[in-house]
Design a protein around this motif. Structure first.
Motif, PDB file in Angstrom:
ATOM      1  N   ALA A 100       0.854  -1.170   0.000  1.00 13.29           N
ATOM      2  CA  ALA A 100       0.000   0.000   0.000  1.00 13.29           C
ATOM      3  C   ALA A 100       0.903   1.238   0.000  1.00 13.29           C
ATOM      4  N   PRO A 101       0.366   2.435  -0.258  1.00 10.61           N
ATOM      5  CA  PRO A 101       1.199   3.634  -0.141  1.00 10.61           C
ATOM      6  C   PRO A 101       1.897   3.685   1.227  1.00 10.61           C
ATOM      7  N   TYR A 102       3.199   3.860   1.216  1.00 11.10           N
ATOM      8  CA  TYR A 102       4.056   3.885   2.409  1.00 11.10           C
ATOM      9  C   TYR A 102       4.107   2.536   3.136  1.00 11.10           C
ATOM     10  N   GLY A 103       3.656   1.494   2.498  1.00 14.54           N
ATOM     11  CA  GLY A 103       3.699   0.161   3.102  1.00 14.54           C
ATOM     12  C   GLY A 103       5.128  -0.339   3.268  1.00 14.54           C
ATOM     13  N   LEU A 104       5.306  -1.227   4.226  1.00 17.93           N
ATOM     14  CA  LEU A 104       6.645  -1.714   4.592  1.00 17.93           C
ATOM     15  C   LEU A 104       6.678  -3.228   4.682  1.00 17.93           C
ATOM     16  N   ASN A 105       7.682  -3.828   4.058  1.00 16.78           N
ATOM     17  CA  ASN A 105       8.056  -5.216   4.347  1.00 16.78           C
ATOM     18  C   ASN A 105       9.192  -5.107   5.355  1.00 16.78           C
ATOM     19  N   PRO A 106       8.930  -5.354   6.644  1.00 16.94           N
ATOM     20  CA  PRO A 106       9.845  -4.944   7.713  1.00 16.94           C
ATOM     21  C   PRO A 106      11.166  -5.703   7.699  1.00 16.94           C
ATOM     22  N   PRO A 107      12.162  -5.204   8.449  1.00 15.62           N
ATOM     23  CA  PRO A 107      13.466  -5.880   8.504  1.00 15.62           C
ATOM     24  C   PRO A 107      13.324  -7.363   8.837  1.00 15.62           C
ATOM     25  N   HIS A 108      13.920  -8.184   7.977  1.00 15.40           N
ATOM     26  CA  HIS A 108      13.830  -9.632   8.133  1.00 15.40           C
ATOM     27  C   HIS A 108      15.043 -10.263   7.478  1.00 15.40           C
ATOM     28  N   THR A 109      15.155 -11.552   7.617  1.00 12.42           N
ATOM     29  CA  THR A 109      16.258 -12.285   6.998  1.00 12.42           C
ATOM     30  C   THR A 109      15.758 -13.634   6.501  1.00 12.42           C
ATOM     31  N   HIS A 110      16.393 -14.132   5.453  1.00  7.04           N
ATOM     32  CA  HIS A 110      16.135 -15.488   4.958  1.00  7.04           C
ATOM     33  C   HIS A 110      17.371 -16.321   5.289  1.00  7.04           C
ATOM     34  N   PRO A 111      17.288 -17.201   6.274  1.00  4.33           N
ATOM     35  CA  PRO A 111      18.481 -17.927   6.716  1.00  4.33           C
ATOM     36  C   PRO A 111      19.059 -18.892   5.699  1.00  4.33           C
ATOM     37  N   ARG A 112      18.257 -19.251   4.665  1.00  9.90           N
ATOM     38  CA  ARG A 112      18.740 -20.266   3.715  1.00  9.90           C
ATOM     39  C   ARG A 112      18.752 -19.791   2.272  1.00  9.90           C
ATOM     40  N   ALA A 113      18.644 -18.483   2.031  1.00 11.17           N
ATOM     41  CA  ALA A 113      18.530 -18.067   0.627  1.00 11.17           C
ATOM     42  C   ALA A 113      19.005 -16.640   0.388  1.00 11.17           C
ATOM     43  N   THR A 114      19.601 -16.442  -0.787  1.00  4.91           N
ATOM     44  CA  THR A 114      19.798 -15.123  -1.358  1.00  4.91           C
ATOM     45  C   THR A 114      18.515 -14.743  -2.089  1.00  4.91           C
ATOM     46  N   GLU A 115      18.177 -13.450  -2.073  1.00  4.26           N
ATOM     47  CA  GLU A 115      16.957 -12.974  -2.718  1.00  4.26           C
ATOM     48  C   GLU A 115      17.308 -11.966  -3.807  1.00  4.26           C
ATOM     49  N   ILE A 116      16.654 -12.088  -4.956  1.00  6.05           N
ATOM     50  CA  ILE A 116      16.779 -11.093  -6.019  1.00  6.05           C
ATOM     51  C   ILE A 116      15.388 -10.546  -6.297  1.00  6.05           C
ATOM     52  N   LEU A 117      15.236  -9.229  -6.157  1.00  2.00           N
ATOM     53  CA  LEU A 117      13.931  -8.568  -6.184  1.00  2.00           C
ATOM     54  C   LEU A 117      13.792  -7.729  -7.452  1.00  2.00           C
ATOM     55  N   THR A 118      12.639  -7.821  -8.107  1.00  2.84           N
ATOM     56  CA  THR A 118      12.336  -7.016  -9.284  1.00  2.84           C
ATOM     57  C   THR A 118      11.078  -6.197  -9.012  1.00  2.84           C
ATOM     58  N   VAL A 119      11.147  -4.891  -9.246  1.00  2.00           N
ATOM     59  CA  VAL A 119       9.990  -4.018  -9.060  1.00  2.00           C
ATOM     60  C   VAL A 119       9.125  -4.064 -10.314  1.00  2.00           C
ATOM     61  N   LEU A 120       7.860  -4.425 -10.151  1.00  2.00           N
ATOM     62  CA  LEU A 120       6.924  -4.485 -11.272  1.00  2.00           C
ATOM     63  C   LEU A 120       6.106  -3.217 -11.400  1.00  2.00           C
TER      64      LEU A 120
END
Length: 216
Positions: A100-120
């Motif tokens: 949502a506007p100003y929405g947040l996916n808060p600080p977190h970690t993935h213990p078993r994976a690298t993440e690659i993010l694409t903005v759609l």
């Protein structure tokens, strides 16, 4: 001769380190998981491959907007081995994230994976923090079509920096990357972490710790 031997050993060590850097490689075409199996393995037990169906490799719904009506203003839709049993042993998964506007996916970690993010769609402010002792914050503002990588195990976040909604899709280098949301883990553990530990670690008053634990 000694130099060649050292070089060979170094290359072998590097090869071995790369081989264990992510989920183990599969030893067969596929291994459709059986979530209810009583067999305990590092992953999920396989069903007979002759019984595999197309639906074991299928998921639908990423075209639908996630419900962002929550305090964080974001919704993560995971697509891992839980949603697609055929991902078992394949070492890959993904997630769809609505903001949502100003929405947040808060600080977190993935213990078993690298993440690659694409903005759609939209604009995201993203970042991660390097490990001790530097704890360096690396951030970037991403626009539609931009891609950003979050290294395995490091704390990271995404926030909608625009006025409208934002959408992103992430690929992860594990069939089951795991998620540890920092605030939930620290202040929402079950049973709760001792007040003495949290108050001293975060230099907070016990009443503030009480309040934070009541939220999470």
């Amino acid at each position: 001769m000694a130099t060649k031997s050292c070089l060979l050993l170094g290359m072998l060590a590097l090869t071995c380190s790369l081989a264990v850097a992510s989920d183990p490689s599969p030893l067969q075409d596929f291994c459709v998981s059986m979530p209810n199996s009583q067999v305990l393995v590092n992953g999920l037990a396989c069903k007979d491959p002759k019984l595999a169906q197309a639906d074991d490799f299928f998921f639908s719904g990423l075209d639908k907007q996630g419900n962002t009506s929550n305090p964080l203003g974001s919704k993560v839709t995971p697509v891992n081995v839980v949603q697609i049993p055929g991902l078992n042993t394949l070492g890959i998964s993904m997630a769809h994230i609505d903001f949502a506007p100003y929405g947040l996916n808060p600080p977190h970690t993935h213990p078993r994976a690298t993440e690659i993010l694409t903005v759609l769609e939209g604009t995201l402010y993203v970042g991660f923090v390097t490990s001790n002792p530097d704890n360096r914050l690396i951030t970037k503002v991403l626009q539609k079509g931009n891609v950003f990588v979050f290294p395995e195990g490091l704390i990271h976040f995404q926030r909608n920096a625009g006025y409208g909604k934002a959408v992103a899709i992430a690929a992860l280098s594990s069939q089951n990357p795991g998620v540890i949301t920092i605030a939930n883990a620290v202040f929402g553990s079950n049973p709760p972490i001792s007040h003495d530990v949290l108050a001293k670690a975060f230099q907070l008053d016990n009443k503030v710790v009480d309040y934070l634990q009541s939220i999470f």
